[in-house]
Enzyme design. Structure first.
Site, mmCIF file in Angstrom:
data_model
loop_
_atom_site.group_PDB
_atom_site.id
_atom_site.type_symbol
_atom_site.label_atom_id
_atom_site.label_comp_id
_atom_site.label_asym_id
_atom_site.label_seq_id
_atom_site.Cartn_x
_atom_site.Cartn_y
_atom_site.Cartn_z
ATOM 1 N N PRO A 53 -4.368 -2.741 -3.067
ATOM 2 C CG PRO A 53 -4.506 -2.651 -0.407
ATOM 3 C CD PRO A 53 -5.073 -3.034 -1.759
ATOM 4 C CB CYS A 54 0.289 -4.351 -4.919
ATOM 5 S SG CYS A 54 -0.866 -5.124 -6.060
ATOM 6 C CG HIS A 55 0.946 0.443 -1.533
ATOM 7 N ND1 HIS A 55 -0.391 0.489 -1.978
ATOM 8 C CD2 HIS A 55 0.590 1.155 -0.171
ATOM 9 C CE1 HIS A 55 -1.138 1.261 -1.458
ATOM 10 N NE2 HIS A 55 -0.375 1.675 -0.239
#
Length: 103
Positions: A53-55
Site C-alpha cells: 500500500p504505497c499510498h
DNA sequence: ACGACGGCCCTCG
DNA sequence: ACGAGGGCCGTCG
C-alpha cells in the site's frame, strides 16, 4: 529486487488500513534520513506489486506526496480509508499516523 | 513560498 | 568495473 528494497516494502506492508506513515519514519527505521530519496525511488518502481500500500506513505509536512498513478488517485485511496485531506494536506495527520515502534 | 542541495541505493552507459 | 545521474524527500536559506 534487492534485500534492502524488500525491507522497505515489508515495512510499508505493515501499515494498517486507515493509517499512514511518512517517508522519513521509514528512512530512520532503516538507518538514516537520507534514505528518503531512495525509498521514494523504490516505491515508484515496485508499484506493480499491488500487495504494497504505497499510498499510505506520505510526506512529513502533511502533504500526500507523489504517486506513480497520480496524486489524485492517492488522495482517493486515502479518503476511502477515512483520512481527511484538504488542499492536498492531511487534516487529521496525527490521529492517523502509524508508528512502527509500537510493535 | 521557493529553490538549492544533501548523501541514500540503484540503474544504466 | 566504475562513475554519473535519478528519484513518491527533508531541511535550510
Amino acid at each position: 529486487m534487492t534485500l534492502f528494497e524488500q525491507k522497505i516494502l515489508d515495512l510499508v506492508r505493515k501499515i494498517p488500513q486507515g493509517k499512514i506513515t511518512t517517508y522519513e519514519k521509514i528512512a530512520l527505521k532503516l538507518g538514516n534520513k537520507y534514505l528518503v530519496r531512495f525509498i521514494g525511488n523504490c516505491l515508484a518502481k515496485n508499484l506493480h506489486l499491488i500487495t504494497i500500500p504505497c499510498h499510505r506513505v506520505v510526506r512529513k509536512d502533511q502533504k500526500v506526496g507523489n504517486y506513480a498513478l497520480g496524486v489524485a488517485k492517492k488522495i482517493n485511496l486515502l479518503q476511502n480509508e477515512g483520512i481527511i485531506i484538504k488542499r492536498g494536506k492531511i487534516v487529521n495527520f496525527n490521529k492517523v499516523l502509524y508508528d512502527f515502534n509500537l510493535n
